[in-house]
Design a protein around this motif. Structure first.
Motif, PDB file in Angstrom:
ATOM      1  N   ALA A  90       0.861  -1.316   0.018  1.00  0.00           N
ATOM      2  CA  ALA A  90      -0.016   0.053  -0.183  1.00  0.00           C
ATOM      3  C   ALA A  90       0.842   1.228   0.093  1.00  0.00           C
ATOM      4  CB  ALA A  90      -0.754   0.014   1.007  1.00  0.00           C
ATOM      5  N   LYS A  91       2.090   1.213   0.478  1.00  0.00           N
ATOM      6  CA  LYS A  91       2.911   2.342   0.368  1.00  0.00           C
ATOM      7  C   LYS A  91       3.930   2.321  -0.812  1.00  0.00           C
ATOM      8  CE  LYS A  91       6.222   5.043   3.335  1.00  0.00           C
ATOM      9  NZ  LYS A  91       6.945   5.207   4.569  1.00  0.00           N
ATOM     10  N   PHE A  92       4.643   1.131  -0.782  1.00  0.00           N
ATOM     11  CA  PHE A  92       5.826   1.132  -1.869  1.00  0.00           C
ATOM     12  C   PHE A  92       5.386   1.275  -3.157  1.00  0.00           C
ATOM     13  CE2 PHE A  92       9.074  -0.836  -4.253  1.00  0.00           C
ATOM     14  CZ  PHE A  92      10.297  -0.344  -3.835  1.00  0.00           C
ATOM     15  N   PHE A  93       4.047   0.592  -3.424  1.00  0.00           N
ATOM     16  CA  PHE A  93       3.512   0.532  -4.741  1.00  0.00           C
ATOM     17  C   PHE A  93       2.977   1.602  -5.320  1.00  0.00           C
ATOM     18  CE2 PHE A  93       0.029  -1.748  -7.508  1.00  0.00           C
ATOM     19  CZ  PHE A  93       0.927  -1.845  -8.562  1.00  0.00           C
ATOM     20  N   VAL A  94       2.538   2.347  -4.471  1.00  0.00           N
ATOM     21  CA  VAL A  94       1.997   3.785  -4.805  1.00  0.00           C
ATOM     22  C   VAL A  94       3.060   4.868  -4.775  1.00  0.00           C
ATOM     23  CG1 VAL A  94       0.395   5.668  -3.968  1.00  0.00           C
ATOM     24  CG2 VAL A  94      -0.023   3.173  -3.696  1.00  0.00           C
ATOM     25  N   ASP A  95       3.965   4.876  -4.194  1.00  0.00           N
ATOM     26  CA  ASP A  95       4.981   5.863  -4.285  1.00  0.00           C
ATOM     27  C   ASP A  95       5.892   6.111  -5.434  1.00  0.00           C
ATOM     28  OD1 ASP A  95       7.067   7.714  -3.580  1.00  0.00           O
ATOM     29  OD2 ASP A  95       7.581   6.711  -1.650  1.00  0.00           O
ATOM     30  N   GLU A  96       5.904   7.214  -6.062  1.00  0.00           N
ATOM     31  CA  GLU A  96       6.456   7.348  -7.356  1.00  0.00           C
ATOM     32  C   GLU A  96       7.981   8.114  -7.341  1.00  0.00           C
ATOM     33  OE1 GLU A  96       3.312   8.019 -10.962  1.00  0.00           O
ATOM     34  OE2 GLU A  96       2.817   9.422  -9.342  1.00  0.00           O
ATOM     35  N   SER A  97       8.271   8.273  -6.185  1.00  0.00           N
ATOM     36  CA  SER A  97       9.814   8.991  -6.064  1.00  0.00           C
ATOM     37  C   SER A  97      10.720   7.875  -6.490  1.00  0.00           C
ATOM     38  CB  SER A  97       9.958   9.213  -4.515  1.00  0.00           C
ATOM     39  OG  SER A  97      10.068   8.015  -3.694  1.00  0.00           O
ATOM     40  N   PRO A  98      11.792   8.416  -6.584  1.00  0.00           N
ATOM     41  CA  PRO A  98      13.286   7.557  -7.184  1.00  0.00           C
ATOM     42  C   PRO A  98      13.404   6.368  -6.425  1.00  0.00           C
ATOM     43  CG  PRO A  98      13.718   9.972  -7.482  1.00  0.00           C
ATOM     44  CD  PRO A  98      12.337   9.952  -6.501  1.00  0.00           C
ATOM     45  N   MET A  99      13.846   5.283  -6.998  1.00  0.00           N
ATOM     46  CA  MET A  99      13.788   3.941  -6.245  1.00  0.00           C
ATOM     47  C   MET A  99      14.982   4.104  -5.048  1.00  0.00           C
ATOM     48  SD  MET A  99      12.565   0.778  -5.914  1.00  0.00           S
ATOM     49  CE  MET A  99      11.910   0.578  -7.683  1.00  0.00           C
ATOM     50  N   GLU A 100      16.025   4.702  -5.548  1.00  0.00           N
ATOM     51  CA  GLU A 100      17.268   4.671  -4.529  1.00  0.00           C
ATOM     52  C   GLU A 100      16.857   5.666  -3.312  1.00  0.00           C
ATOM     53  OE1 GLU A 100      17.823   8.174  -7.905  1.00  0.00           O
ATOM     54  OE2 GLU A 100      17.296   6.050  -7.555  1.00  0.00           O
ATOM     55  N   GLY A 101      15.874   6.119  -3.213  1.00  0.00           N
ATOM     56  CA  GLY A 101      15.225   6.781  -2.078  1.00  0.00           C
ATOM     57  C   GLY A 101      14.203   6.085  -1.257  1.00  0.00           C
ATOM     58  N   ARG A 102      14.052   4.713  -1.949  1.00  0.00           N
ATOM     59  CA  ARG A 102      13.095   3.990  -1.027  1.00  0.00           C
ATOM     60  C   ARG A 102      13.177   2.581  -0.773  1.00  0.00           C
ATOM     61  NH1 ARG A 102       8.338   3.000  -4.562  1.00  0.00           N
ATOM     62  NH2 ARG A 102       9.615   3.456  -6.461  1.00  0.00           N
ATOM     63  N   LEU A 103      14.816   2.386  -0.616  1.00  0.00           N
ATOM     64  CA  LEU A 103      15.295   1.267  -0.364  1.00  0.00           C
ATOM     65  C   LEU A 103      15.042   0.656   0.998  1.00  0.00           C
ATOM     66  CD1 LEU A 103      19.026   1.510  -1.878  1.00  0.00           C
ATOM     67  CD2 LEU A 103      16.949   0.401  -2.751  1.00  0.00           C
ATOM     68  N   LEU A 104      14.943   1.719   2.072  1.00  0.00           N
ATOM     69  CA  LEU A 104      14.684   1.052   3.353  1.00  0.00           C
ATOM     70  C   LEU A 104      13.037   0.725   3.370  1.00  0.00           C
ATOM     71  CD1 LEU A 104      16.285   3.702   5.507  1.00  0.00           C
ATOM     72  CD2 LEU A 104      16.812   1.095   5.370  1.00  0.00           C
ATOM     73  N   ASP A 105      12.203   1.320   2.677  1.00  0.00           N
ATOM     74  CA  ASP A 105      10.713   1.045   2.606  1.00  0.00           C
ATOM     75  C   ASP A 105      10.867  -0.190   2.057  1.00  0.00           C
ATOM     76  OD1 ASP A 105       8.045   1.725   3.314  1.00  0.00           O
ATOM     77  OD2 ASP A 105       7.562   2.165   1.258  1.00  0.00           O
ATOM     78  N   GLY A 106      11.325  -0.554   0.854  1.00  0.00           N
ATOM     79  CA  GLY A 106      11.236  -1.898   0.337  1.00  0.00           C
ATOM     80  C   GLY A 106      11.524  -3.013   0.838  1.00  0.00           C
TER      81      GLY A 106
END
Length: 233
Positions: A90-106
């Protein structure tokens, strides 16, 4: 006691490895009466692979013809003859920010069990596969019964509120809408795992434990096509 435990060790290891191998090769059979379509009246769908994630593209008119919560959700979208359907955290799939900034959330989405999830519906005008290389897209023709079963499986993912789907996020304009799902996301059940189950409902045999990659989802379709080809003289 120590000697006995040492004797049992290899057998236990062999048992564990055997169980892992069995799960890895476990196949949910397809339904030959549903896939592929024969005669007239089949429904064409597309499976699209961006390298990590798979989406399903279905004709919007057929999606809405069945009525119910899924049709209700589709009717809230902007214009488009096709609807892209996906599922994810519900959070990671929706987020459109650059992947490198979402590694912890991934990492959180993968390794923390029980994460809330969403079903994505995204209207598409024109051929939905036009943006994908030939090796990243597949087209299937399902019987009406197979499409109805596939559609029903998608609909069962929706978390309903007073009988209606609940929007969690909507992109501006005619973009995607994300609807709350009753299923949960984690490393043991990710977006491609969900897609494999949806395709299996439509009659395609799949290997659930392997379907953590988009490539395995595509491979499932290729194997199914080969298995159902008419014998050649």
């Amino acid at each position: 006691m120590g000697k006995r435990a040492g004797t049992l060790g290899p057998f236990l290891l062999a048992g564990v490895l055997g169980a892992v191998a069995a799960l890895w090769t476990w196949t949910l059979p397809g339904d030959p009466s549903r896939f592929p379509a024969t005669g007239t009246g089949g429904v064409e769908i597309q499976i699209l692979n961006n390298g990590f994630h798979t989406d399903l593209a279905v004709p919007r008119a057929r999606l809405e013809a069945g009525g119910g919560p899924l049709a209700e959700a589709s009717r809230t979208l902007g214009q488009g003859d096709w609807v892209l359907i996906g599922w994810g955290d519900a959070k990671f799939f929706v987020d459109e920010s650059p992947m490198e900034g979402r590694l912890l959330d991934g990492a959180r989405a993968f390794f923390m069990p029980g994460n809330p999830s969403v079903v994505m519906l995204d209207p598409e005008a024109g051929d939905p596969g036009r943006r994908f290389a030939p090796d990243r897209r597949r087209t299937l023709r399902l019987s009406p019964a197979a499409f109805d079963a596939l559609r029903s499986r998608i609909e069962t993912s929706l978390a309903l509120e007073e009988g209606s789907p609940r929007v969690t996020t909507a992109r501006p304009g005619a973009g995607a809408r994300f609807f709350a799902s009753r299923e949960t996301f984690w490393i043991g059940y990710i977006c491609n795992s969900w897609m494999a189950r949806v395709l299996n409902a439509g009659g395609v045999p799949v290997r659930p434990m392997r379907a953590v990659t988009a490539g395995e989802v595509i491979a499932s379709l290729d194997r199914a096509e080969l298995d159902t080809e008419a014998p050649r003289d």
